[in-house]
Design a protein around this motif. Structure first.
Motif, PDB file in Angstrom:
ATOM      1  N   TRP A 183       0.819  -1.217   0.000  1.00  0.00           N
ATOM      2  CA  TRP A 183       0.000   0.000   0.000  1.00  0.00           C
ATOM      3  C   TRP A 183       0.857   1.275   0.000  1.00  0.00           C
ATOM      4  O   TRP A 183       0.365   2.341  -0.368  1.00  0.00           O
ATOM      5  CB  TRP A 183      -0.926   0.001   1.214  1.00  0.00           C
ATOM      6  CG  TRP A 183      -0.202  -0.197   2.516  1.00  0.00           C
ATOM      7  CD1 TRP A 183       0.370   0.767   3.301  1.00  0.00           C
ATOM      8  CD2 TRP A 183       0.066  -1.451   3.163  1.00  0.00           C
ATOM      9  NE1 TRP A 183       0.972   0.215   4.397  1.00  0.00           N
ATOM     10  CE2 TRP A 183       0.796  -1.164   4.343  1.00  0.00           C
ATOM     11  CE3 TRP A 183      -0.250  -2.774   2.877  1.00  0.00           C
ATOM     12  CZ2 TRP A 183       1.217  -2.152   5.224  1.00  0.00           C
ATOM     13  CZ3 TRP A 183       0.175  -3.766   3.759  1.00  0.00           C
ATOM     14  CH2 TRP A 183       0.896  -3.447   4.916  1.00  0.00           C
ATOM     15  N   MET A 184       2.128   1.140   0.368  1.00  0.00           N
ATOM     16  CA  MET A 184       3.016   2.300   0.355  1.00  0.00           C
ATOM     17  C   MET A 184       3.522   2.611  -1.055  1.00  0.00           C
ATOM     18  O   MET A 184       4.056   3.698  -1.299  1.00  0.00           O
ATOM     19  CB  MET A 184       4.208   2.056   1.285  1.00  0.00           C
ATOM     20  CG  MET A 184       3.835   1.906   2.747  1.00  0.00           C
ATOM     21  SD  MET A 184       5.251   1.495   3.800  1.00  0.00           S
ATOM     22  CE  MET A 184       6.300   2.934   3.552  1.00  0.00           C
ATOM     23  N   ILE A 186       1.701   1.607  -4.218  1.00  0.00           N
ATOM     24  CA  ILE A 186       0.684   1.713  -5.264  1.00  0.00           C
ATOM     25  C   ILE A 186       0.406   3.163  -5.687  1.00  0.00           C
ATOM     26  O   ILE A 186       0.317   3.453  -6.890  1.00  0.00           O
ATOM     27  CB  ILE A 186      -0.617   1.002  -4.835  1.00  0.00           C
ATOM     28  CG1 ILE A 186      -0.366  -0.495  -4.654  1.00  0.00           C
ATOM     29  CG2 ILE A 186      -1.720   1.243  -5.853  1.00  0.00           C
ATOM     30  CD1 ILE A 186       0.172  -1.207  -5.876  1.00  0.00           C
ATOM     31  N   PRO A 187       0.274   4.122  -4.758  1.00  0.00           N
ATOM     32  CA  PRO A 187       0.049   5.513  -5.199  1.00  0.00           C
ATOM     33  C   PRO A 187       1.156   6.027  -6.123  1.00  0.00           C
ATOM     34  O   PRO A 187       0.871   6.739  -7.100  1.00  0.00           O
ATOM     35  CB  PRO A 187       0.003   6.297  -3.879  1.00  0.00           C
ATOM     36  CG  PRO A 187      -0.455   5.292  -2.869  1.00  0.00           C
ATOM     37  CD  PRO A 187       0.200   4.008  -3.278  1.00  0.00           C
ATOM     38  N   LYS A 188       2.408   5.656  -5.830  1.00  0.00           N
ATOM     39  CA  LYS A 188       3.517   6.095  -6.673  1.00  0.00           C
ATOM     40  C   LYS A 188       3.409   5.503  -8.077  1.00  0.00           C
ATOM     41  O   LYS A 188       3.679   6.181  -9.082  1.00  0.00           O
ATOM     42  CB  LYS A 188       4.849   5.677  -6.046  1.00  0.00           C
ATOM     43  CG  LYS A 188       6.071   6.059  -6.863  1.00  0.00           C
ATOM     44  CD  LYS A 188       7.361   5.544  -6.253  1.00  0.00           C
ATOM     45  CE  LYS A 188       7.472   4.033  -6.426  1.00  0.00           C
ATOM     46  NZ  LYS A 188       8.825   3.530  -6.008  1.00  0.00           N
ATOM     47  N   PHE A 189       2.972   4.237  -8.174  1.00  0.00           N
ATOM     48  CA  PHE A 189       2.844   3.604  -9.484  1.00  0.00           C
ATOM     49  C   PHE A 189       1.747   4.265 -10.313  1.00  0.00           C
ATOM     50  O   PHE A 189       1.882   4.424 -11.525  1.00  0.00           O
ATOM     51  CB  PHE A 189       2.575   2.107  -9.320  1.00  0.00           C
ATOM     52  CG  PHE A 189       3.682   1.359  -8.625  1.00  0.00           C
ATOM     53  CD1 PHE A 189       4.994   1.784  -8.738  1.00  0.00           C
ATOM     54  CD2 PHE A 189       3.416   0.237  -7.860  1.00  0.00           C
ATOM     55  CE1 PHE A 189       6.028   1.106  -8.099  1.00  0.00           C
ATOM     56  CE2 PHE A 189       4.427  -0.452  -7.228  1.00  0.00           C
ATOM     57  CZ  PHE A 189       5.742  -0.014  -7.344  1.00  0.00           C
ATOM     58  N   PHE A 190       0.657   4.658  -9.663  1.00  0.00           N
ATOM     59  CA  PHE A 190      -0.381   5.406 -10.373  1.00  0.00           C
ATOM     60  C   PHE A 190       0.188   6.734 -10.886  1.00  0.00           C
ATOM     61  O   PHE A 190      -0.092   7.140 -12.023  1.00  0.00           O
ATOM     62  CB  PHE A 190      -1.576   5.680  -9.453  1.00  0.00           C
ATOM     63  CG  PHE A 190      -2.604   4.589  -9.435  1.00  0.00           C
ATOM     64  CD1 PHE A 190      -3.261   4.207 -10.596  1.00  0.00           C
ATOM     65  CD2 PHE A 190      -2.944   3.954  -8.247  1.00  0.00           C
ATOM     66  CE1 PHE A 190      -4.229   3.199 -10.576  1.00  0.00           C
ATOM     67  CE2 PHE A 190      -3.903   2.943  -8.225  1.00  0.00           C
ATOM     68  CZ  PHE A 190      -4.549   2.569  -9.385  1.00  0.00           C
ATOM     69  N   ASP A 191       0.976   7.407 -10.071  1.00  0.00           N
ATOM     70  CA  ASP A 191       1.564   8.690 -10.482  1.00  0.00           C
ATOM     71  C   ASP A 191       2.504   8.506 -11.673  1.00  0.00           C
ATOM     72  O   ASP A 191       2.530   9.342 -12.591  1.00  0.00           O
ATOM     73  CB  ASP A 191       2.332   9.313  -9.308  1.00  0.00           C
ATOM     74  CG  ASP A 191       1.423   9.840  -8.219  1.00  0.00           C
ATOM     75  OD1 ASP A 191       0.214  10.034  -8.490  1.00  0.00           O
ATOM     76  OD2 ASP A 191       1.906  10.051  -7.085  1.00  0.00           O
ATOM     77  N   GLU A 192       3.292   7.424 -11.652  1.00  0.00           N
ATOM     78  CA  GLU A 192       4.203   7.166 -12.774  1.00  0.00           C
ATOM     79  C   GLU A 192       3.433   6.965 -14.076  1.00  0.00           C
ATOM     80  O   GLU A 192       3.800   7.506 -15.123  1.00  0.00           O
ATOM     81  CB  GLU A 192       5.051   5.930 -12.474  1.00  0.00           C
ATOM     82  CG  GLU A 192       6.073   6.130 -11.370  1.00  0.00           C
ATOM     83  CD  GLU A 192       6.799   4.850 -10.996  1.00  0.00           C
ATOM     84  OE1 GLU A 192       7.760   4.923 -10.204  1.00  0.00           O
ATOM     85  OE2 GLU A 192       6.422   3.767 -11.503  1.00  0.00           O
TER      86      GLU A 192
END
Length: 225
Positions: A183-184, A186-192
């Protein structure tokens, strides 16, 4: 307790595919889907060998293996609604069948029966483990988990699929198994992906989705013991 993920022990390019196919990342059901096997009572090792032979004989392609892997059910899903403007051609994901890869996105991979595309993200996780017995016991730090995140891209949504797992984490002199904190990341992967694909996605209204759109389907589902 084993780790339900692919662990690279430093495999050569020649042996990498066999170990990847033999790992928990692939089930016998997925392997049979790759080669359309109707044989019964085949062991996983036999299926892996059959997939390798089919790839060598060019009766299947690397794309067939990747699609079967990406489309197989995963334990976790996160999605957003909206659209995107680009579908860039990044490095070929077939590279990941013979090598660990770098921590970046690969693809795109075209689905066969729809207009959706897939991108693949590699994330490297150190997985130290003790080897040997007694005074000869040492800590091997060369083991690495390859966590793969599958991004399903369609005209009106984006969905990330992945498998959760526990892994070995060293805390000072203590080695313990912990749930990997996906969960730490996944947000970064969406941003990428938002930057790569020029995406305009938003989180869905989960209250409406679950309580209004899906709840009646759940209530009508027949009870199974």
């Amino acid at each position: 307790m084993g780790i339900d993920a692919f662990i690279d022990l430093g495999f050569s390019d020649k042996d990498f595919l066999r170990h990847f196919l033999s790992s928990p990342e692939f089930t016998t059901t997925t392997l049979k889907k790759i080669i359309s096997s109707k044989k019964t009572n085949q062991s996983k090792d036999d299926l892996v060998s059959e997939v390798e032979r089919a790839l060598d004989n060019k009766t299947i392609s690397a794309n067939d293996i990747l699609l079967a892997y990406l489309e197989c059910p995963k334990s976790w899903l996160s999605f957003k609604l909206g659209s995107h403007s680009k579908e860039p051609d990044l490095e070929d994901a077939a590279f990941l069948l013979s090598s660990f890869g770098e921590e970046k996105w690969y693809g795109a991979i075209n689905a066969k029966k729809s207009d959706k595309k897939w991108y693949v993200r590699v994330h490297k996780i150190s997985s130290p483990s003790y080897i040997g017995i007694g005074e000869a016991r040492t800590l091997d730090r060369n083991r690495n988990i390859r966590w793969i995140i599958a991004a399903e891209i369609c005209s009106n949504y984006i969905a990330l699929h992945w498998k959760g797992f526990s892994y070995i984490l060293q805390e000072e002199s203590d080695i313990r198994q912990h749930q990997f904190p996906y969960w730490m990341h996944i947000p970064k992967f969406f941003d990428e992906l938002k930057e790569l694909l020029e995406g305009n996605w938003e989180d869905p209204n989960l209250n409406k989705l679950i309580l209004s759109d899906l709840w009646h389907k759940y209530l009508k589902k027949p009870f199974r013991k």
